[in-house]
Design an enzyme around this catalytic site. Sequence first.
Site, PDB file in Angstrom:
ATOM      1  NE  ARG A 189      -3.383  -2.369   2.866  1.00 18.90           N
ATOM      2  CZ  ARG A 189      -3.035  -3.534   3.391  1.00 18.90           C
ATOM      3  NH1 ARG A 189      -1.786  -3.711   3.819  1.00 18.90           N
ATOM      4  NH2 ARG A 189      -3.909  -4.518   3.497  1.00 18.90           N
ATOM      5  CE  LYS A 214      -4.628  -4.514   8.462  1.00 18.58           C
ATOM      6  NZ  LYS A 214      -5.658  -4.616   7.416  1.00 18.58           N
ATOM      7  CG  HIS A 301      -6.233   0.136  -4.925  1.00 25.83           C
ATOM      8  ND1 HIS A 301      -6.029  -0.521  -3.735  1.00 25.83           N
ATOM      9  CD2 HIS A 301      -7.224  -0.527  -5.570  1.00 25.83           C
ATOM     10  CE1 HIS A 301      -6.874  -1.539  -3.643  1.00 25.83           C
ATOM     11  NE2 HIS A 301      -7.604  -1.567  -4.746  1.00 25.83           N
ATOM     12  NE  ARG A 304      -3.264  -3.692  -1.288  1.00 23.00           N
ATOM     13  CZ  ARG A 304      -2.573  -4.385  -0.391  1.00 23.00           C
ATOM     14  NH1 ARG A 304      -1.258  -4.373  -0.445  1.00 23.00           N
ATOM     15  NH2 ARG A 304      -3.186  -5.082   0.533  1.00 23.00           N
ATOM     16  CG  HIS A 327      -5.557  -8.951   1.490  1.00 19.48           C
ATOM     17  ND1 HIS A 327      -5.765  -9.329   0.182  1.00 19.48           N
ATOM     18  CD2 HIS A 327      -5.502  -7.593   1.477  1.00 19.48           C
ATOM     19  CE1 HIS A 327      -5.842  -8.265  -0.587  1.00 19.48           C
ATOM     20  NE2 HIS A 327      -5.681  -7.199   0.181  1.00 19.48           N
ATOM     21  CE1 TYR A 336      -4.318 -16.045   3.909  1.00 20.58           C
ATOM     22  CE2 TYR A 336      -2.112 -15.575   4.671  1.00 20.58           C
ATOM     23  CZ  TYR A 336      -3.178 -15.273   3.854  1.00 20.58           C
ATOM     24  OH  TYR A 336      -3.091 -14.232   2.994  1.00 20.58           O
TER      25      TYR A 336
END
Length: 355
Positions: A189, A214, A301, A304, A327, A336
């Site tokens: 980003r 975050k 974006h 991306r 993500h 994952y």
Amino acid sequence: MSIVDPIEDYRESYVLRSQSDAAENTVKRHVRHLRKFESWLQERGKDLESDIEVEDDLLRFRRWMKKWGAGTKCPECETIADPFEDYCPDCGADVSEGEPVGYSEGTIKNATGAISKFFQIQRPDDPNPVDQWETTGSDGKWSITTEKKRATREGVFYLESDEVDQLIEAADGKRDTLIIHLLAETGMRRSELISLRLRDVEPSQKRIRIYERKNDEYRTVGFRSDKLGRELRMWIDHHRSREYGAEESDYLFPPDGKGGSDHLGETVVRDIVVEAADCAGIQDDYGTDAMGRTQHLVTPHALRATFAVQCAKNRIPAPMVKEALGHHSLDVTDIYTSVIDDDAADMIRRDGPSF
């Protein structure tokens, strides 16, 4: 529903987690969209704590918003009544037969973003229906994100390899060239790009550590291009020192002297990409926003999205790409958990796009 209102709980969590002064205003908009989604679900015997399905819930809600979501126009006084009300709030007339009023694509996109953010914060261990729709498609592959729709904002817009080359060639100077190359080859980003510190970049190892505010943690991405590695090394060793404020800044991209920050601003990065696309002759517009500003297709974006699509074309598994992009995990959580940062970085470095 549980005793605790999930939307109010989300409001508090959002404000606490955000470091932005605009958090209160942003979450107010999110709450309005979430209340609409909640009411729509309740009409169908569900709520926000139910299992939300992509086809039956998210996509149907989006279609409903486009046709009915804003409400119904009263046939007597033309007031727009809430879509869940039977009578006009102003004159009391029956609006059940009134003209339906839908939302614009921009508002629908904002509502979808609010739903996605709700799942990220409130239900991080559950599949996020928005990400599932945007990244996996209904067939569990990449059917939705890899469909290129050049003329509209309905699908995900991305560039072909030759267009990325044109964009890089059209960039003005070493800094701008490196910024565009980094965005396209790592998928980071723009907020992450401007937050890169010198210690986070390893040109010889083709690795970059990206800080996620975050989560207050780092993820590692790799890149494939030898050329990008050389550009990074030359920037760090030679060209960066000529930039304004370089000596006082430990960021990869020092400030340009136009703001109070100690690193480059997000708006500057956007302008770099937009202007390079104009110079390359590959820019296109899709309308204007509420302030009358032109909306461009080729933006940070879009780079991306270009990274994600090119990885998919190169057959890199979606969980690996999701790890590189930062993500949240979805129905591939089990896969994952077995994928660590180094594994994802190694695969991107070996098989990722190289421009």
